[in-house]
Design an enzyme around this catalytic site. Sequence first.
Site, PDB file in Angstrom:
ATOM      1  N   GLY A  94     -13.293 -86.895  18.386  1.00 37.51           N
ATOM      2  CA  GLY A  94     -14.111 -87.875  17.782  1.00 37.51           C
ATOM      3  C   GLY A  94     -14.601 -89.253  18.178  1.00 37.51           C
ATOM      4  O   GLY A  94     -13.928 -89.697  19.266  1.00 37.51           O
ATOM      5  N   LYS A 151      -5.694 -95.350  20.710  1.00 36.73           N
ATOM      6  CA  LYS A 151      -6.639 -95.627  21.836  1.00 36.73           C
ATOM      7  C   LYS A 151      -6.698 -97.274  21.994  1.00 36.73           C
ATOM      8  O   LYS A 151      -5.748 -97.919  21.672  1.00 36.73           O
ATOM      9  CB  LYS A 151      -7.664 -95.026  21.366  1.00 36.73           C
ATOM     10  CG  LYS A 151      -7.661 -93.603  21.283  1.00 36.73           C
ATOM     11  CD  LYS A 151      -8.956 -92.838  21.263  1.00 36.73           C
ATOM     12  CE  LYS A 151      -8.756 -91.217  20.939  1.00 36.73           C
ATOM     13  NZ  LYS A 151      -9.882 -90.568  21.096  1.00 36.73           N
TER      14      LYS A 151
HETATM   15  P1  PGA Z   1      -9.479 -87.793  17.549  1.00 38.48           P
HETATM   16  O1  PGA Z   1      -8.944 -87.908  18.878  1.00 38.48           O
HETATM   17  O2  PGA Z   1      -8.533 -87.193  16.469  1.00 38.48           O
HETATM   18  O3  PGA Z   1     -10.282 -88.733  16.874  1.00 38.48           O
HETATM   19  O4  PGA Z   1     -10.630 -86.600  17.862  1.00 38.48           O
HETATM   20  C1  PGA Z   1      -8.093 -87.444  19.656  1.00 38.48           C
HETATM   21  C2  PGA Z   1      -7.636 -87.939  20.848  1.00 38.48           C
HETATM   22  O5  PGA Z   1      -8.545 -88.352  21.592  1.00 38.48           O
HETATM   23  O6  PGA Z   1      -6.506 -87.678  21.320  1.00 38.48           O
END
Ligand code: PGA
Length: 254
Positions: free
Chosen positions: A170, A10
């Site tokens: 998350g 991200k």
């Molecule tokens: P997360 O994100 O593992 O932090 O839940 C997954 C994603 O958004 O691809």
Amino acid sequence: MKPIVIANWKMNEVSSKADDLAEEIATAVSKYIREIDVVICPPYTALEAISEVPGIIKGAQDIHWQDKGTFTGEVSGPMLKDLGCEYVIIGHSERRWKMGENDDIINKKLLAALRNKLIPVLCIGEKAADRQDRRTREVLKQQLESAWRGIGREDCNQIVIAYEPVWAIGSGQIGSKEAATPEIIAEAYNYIKDFILAEELSDKVRLVYGGSVEGDNVNEFFQVQSNEGFLVGGASLEASEFSKIIKKTAQNYD
Ligand code: PGA
């Protein structure tokens, strides 16, 4: 096809730190890299920095639908290819719901990825309200069908479809949300498989799950039939945590 574990960093990690993190991950999982595709999707600005890390496959978090032109701030398929990218995430829920990407844009981006010989990681998933209203199947079907408009079996070599329920993604911190249960994932995969069968794509698609996958819960998901890997956000920013996911996945599919 080999299982695949994809890191979605991200909007985290500056370029000068990204190579250290990628290096740490690569060292920790070097034993497994032949059995499993390990893809890291850093921010665009760090793609170059992780280039020298052995064994790591590079991916981007987004793509523009045109190959070049007057699109200030955008990055195109040929630019990603030129930097050595092999994969590109398309339709992530943060782009759908925070950046306002609609089905039409996602369809055009998918076409651009395939045109540029990038393997798309198409993300689909329902929101909590959709699930409450028992609309999960309808939402997944609609997202898949609209993304796939104008694309034929002959257009793709490989694709990854990531089931990522929005409510399980998350906030960036490990443990911030509950992952989907194996039953929920299996049910969603069945819906997706209906689409894959209808489009005769069974030999071209890898199905992966994303949403709060961590080193300590990854074992739960191996019981889900047809699961071939994971798309990992928060936990991919910690080398030890992400390596644990890769090790356990490699051992499970051994
Ligand atoms: P997360 O994100 O593992 O932090 O839940 C997954 C994603 O958004 O691809």
